[in-house]
Design an enzyme around this catalytic site. Structure first.
Site, PDB file in Angstrom:
ATOM      1  N   GLY A 240       0.001  -0.457  -4.697  1.00 47.24           N
ATOM      2  CA  GLY A 240      -0.058  -0.083  -6.102  1.00 47.24           C
ATOM      3  C   GLY A 240      -0.797   1.218  -6.305  1.00 47.24           C
ATOM      4  O   GLY A 240      -0.970   2.014  -5.369  1.00 47.24           O
ATOM      5  N   VAL A 244      -5.682   0.508  -9.480  1.00 44.06           N
ATOM      6  CA  VAL A 244      -5.556  -0.919  -9.193  1.00 44.06           C
ATOM      7  C   VAL A 244      -6.287  -1.257  -7.900  1.00 44.06           C
ATOM      8  O   VAL A 244      -7.034  -2.247  -7.817  1.00 44.06           O
ATOM      9  CB  VAL A 244      -4.073  -1.325  -9.100  1.00 44.06           C
ATOM     10  CG1 VAL A 244      -3.921  -2.721  -8.508  1.00 44.06           C
ATOM     11  CG2 VAL A 244      -3.414  -1.271 -10.476  1.00 44.06           C
ATOM     12  N   GLU A 262      -2.565  -0.138   0.074  1.00 41.20           N
ATOM     13  CA  GLU A 262      -1.539   0.900   0.193  1.00 41.20           C
ATOM     14  C   GLU A 262      -1.391   1.515  -1.195  1.00 41.20           C
ATOM     15  O   GLU A 262      -0.657   1.000  -2.039  1.00 41.20           O
ATOM     16  CB  GLU A 262      -0.217   0.304   0.677  1.00 41.20           C
ATOM     17  CG  GLU A 262      -0.298  -0.356   2.047  1.00 41.20           C
ATOM     18  CD  GLU A 262      -0.476   0.640   3.184  1.00 41.20           C
ATOM     19  OE1 GLU A 262      -0.485   1.864   2.926  1.00 41.20           O
ATOM     20  OE2 GLU A 262      -0.624   0.204   4.332  1.00 41.20           O
ATOM     21  N   CYS A 296       5.888   5.975  -2.559  1.00 40.05           N
ATOM     22  CA  CYS A 296       4.526   6.431  -2.311  1.00 40.05           C
ATOM     23  C   CYS A 296       4.528   7.569  -1.306  1.00 40.05           C
ATOM     24  O   CYS A 296       3.569   8.355  -1.249  1.00 40.05           O
ATOM     25  CB  CYS A 296       3.642   5.283  -1.837  1.00 40.05           C
ATOM     26  SG  CYS A 296       4.330   4.354  -0.460  1.00 40.05           S
TER      27      CYS A 296
END
Length: 510
Positions: A240, A244, A262, A296
């Site tokens: 996320g 977070v 991650e 990402c």
């Protein structure tokens, strides 16, 4: 749609399962899921209640007490069967990934293939849970270390990879002897429900207990916080945002739990004068616009030497002008929609901020309109001339914005720009100069968890450990020896002699 019926997705679905059994509570808010592809309703999901949560965790604890007794190669056999079952459902599940999330069909099918591949990898790992033997300084002593399962492993997955990241964690954790609870993104819960139903077939066929693979779809403020604070959960893997991850890691650390984080990426490709542009340009374009910039590992920054800057810019403008934007289920299209209107707004706000800071938009940035774009989640990918120190460039915008940044002099100046952000996930250099490539990979080179030469920043294979440094969180998942994260390490010493010598030559006579 046909693929929905094949996967058992209905107009209304329950949002929690202990493995083979679905909890049928309807007391919580119902999620209504519409496709970003065309805005059409796909299905609704009843979120889990706190009572459902307790049942799932209790059942998982009981399952772990049994699952850890099963020899690792036999656990691997269950994972192998899951991989075979995923092969049977690859086409419909890949279509659902594409339709619910908005990525291209090829990427949707590729994501399911990634699940299959990690199953194959985990089967091999089930026979390779190696420890080491050490020589003791004491006579008639033997030392070795070994790895034991932790217990309940929770996977919190994000919308951009609705199923693959779960498989990275769940399949390795299962081969290691753990049980898994999956909390998927509330933006894409239907792919998780479909996957749970596929896995349940294997569990039923093998007469396995409830609780080995569980699913819970619920609010972050209730279910999410319970997971973070629950001492029965020794390890949580979270994919996320950095915000977070920062909150989660503090809560988990407060109870001495473990976390695999991650988080954000701000990934750059360096293009030196010795680059092969026939390789570099396609890699840059796919890295920036693949999954509509919602990976990402998406390429956010191009760091280009001043001597070839104009040539690279012209090539990119030509490539971007040929991009086809539209329904991702149509394989002629290159770019699908953003996940929702909130993502579209962030895209627009980032471009406005970039202009305010002095950036120049060279291409794109528009929200697509017309009958073909009724969902209003389609945007034209943007190319922006900028400088690395701009505040907006330092941030990760989860959208297809590619910043062009010029560098002068030697490659170490480009590496400094690459490293001068708070994130540290993926990075790449395009150069046929061996010295430049090796410097990029050296201890004083890229500070990212992933560093590539002559390939882009996205599209990592499952065989390597995946993860990043700095505010990316430091976690590692998937290949290499990432399996060790899901286990507790134990050092063992055995005295098979008739005396009791102490280490370091200490004497203690009684």
């Amino acid at each position: 749609m046909d693929f929905l019926s094949k996967l058992g997705i209905k107009s209304e679905n329950y949002g929690s399962s202990t493995g083979q059994t679905w909890n049928e509570s309807t007391s919580e808010t119902k999620l209504t899921i519409h496709s970003p592809v065309n805005g059409e309703f796909i299905g609704a999901v009843y979120q889990a209640s706190t009572a459902d949560y307790e049942e799932i965790v209790d059942t998982a604890e009981k399952a772990f007490s049994e699952w850890r007794h099963i020899p690792a190669p036999k656990r691997g056999e269950i994972v192998r069967q899951i991989g075979l079952k995923l092969r049977e459902f690859k086409d419909p599940l890949g279509h659902l990934v594409s339709y619910e999330m908005g990525k291209s069909l090829q990427e949707g099918l590729g994501e399911v293939q990634e699940m299959i591949d990690i199953c194959d990898f985990a089967v091999g790992i089930s026979r390779q849970l190696y420890g080491f033997t050490m020589h003791s300084e004491r006579e008639n002593h033997r030392m070795y270390d070994q790895y034991h399962p932790l217990g309940i492993v929770v996977t919190v997955s994000a919308f951009n990879f609705p199923v693959a990241v779960w498989a990275w964690n769940a399949m390795l954790a299962a081969a290691c002897g753990n049980v898994n609870i999956w909390k998927p993104s509330s933006k894409v819960p239907l792919t998780a429900i479909a996957t749970q139903k596929i896995v349940a077939q294997v569990l039923n066929e093998n007469d396995l207990p409830e609780g080995i693979f569980s699913l819970i779809i619920g609010k972050g403020s209730t279910i999410g916080e319970r997971l973070l604070n629950d001492k029965r959960v020794p390890l949580i893997s979270i994919t996320g945002s950095t915000a977070v991850g920062r909150h989660a890691s503090q809560v988990i650390a407060g109870r001495f739990g473990r976390a695999i984080l991650e988080l954000g990426g701000n990934n750059a490709i360096i293009i030196t004068p010795d680059a092969d542009l026939k390789l570099a340009i396609p890699a840059c374009v796919f890295g920036a616009v693949g999954t509509a910039g919602q990976r990402c590992t998406s390429t956010r920054r191009l760091i280009i030497h001043e001597s070839i800057y104009d040539k690279v810019k012209e090539s990119l403008l030509m490539a971007y002008s040929g991009l086809k934007i539209g329904d991702p289920l149509d394989e002629k299209n290159h770019v699908g929609p953003l996940i929702d209107r909130s993502a579209v707004k962030l895209f627009q706000m980032a471009l406005e901020q970039a202009k305010e800071e002095g950036a120049k938009i060279l291409f794109g940035g528009e929200v697509m309109e017309g009958a073909s774009y009724v969902s209003a989640c389609y945007v034209r990918p943007a190319i922006v001339e900028a400088e690395n120190h701009y505040k907006i460039v330092q941030e990760e915008t989860f959208a297809p914005i590619l910043y062009l940044i010029k560098y002068k002099g030697e490659v170490d100046n480009a590496i400094s720009l690459n490293n001068n952000v708070v994130q540290g996930l993926s990075s790449s250099i395009f150069s046929n100069n061996l010295r430049e490539a090796e410097e990029f990979l050296s201890a004083w080179g890229s500070d990212c968890g992933i560093a590539n030469v002559n390939i882009g920043t996205s599209g990592a294979e499952i065989g390597g450990a995946f993860g990043g440094e700095k505010e990316t969180g430091g976690g590692r998942e998937s290949g290499s020896d990432a399996w060790k994260t899901y286990m507790r390490r134990q050092t063992n010493t055995i005295n098979f002699g008739t005396t009791m010598p102490l280490a370091q030559g200490i004497k203690f006579d009684i």
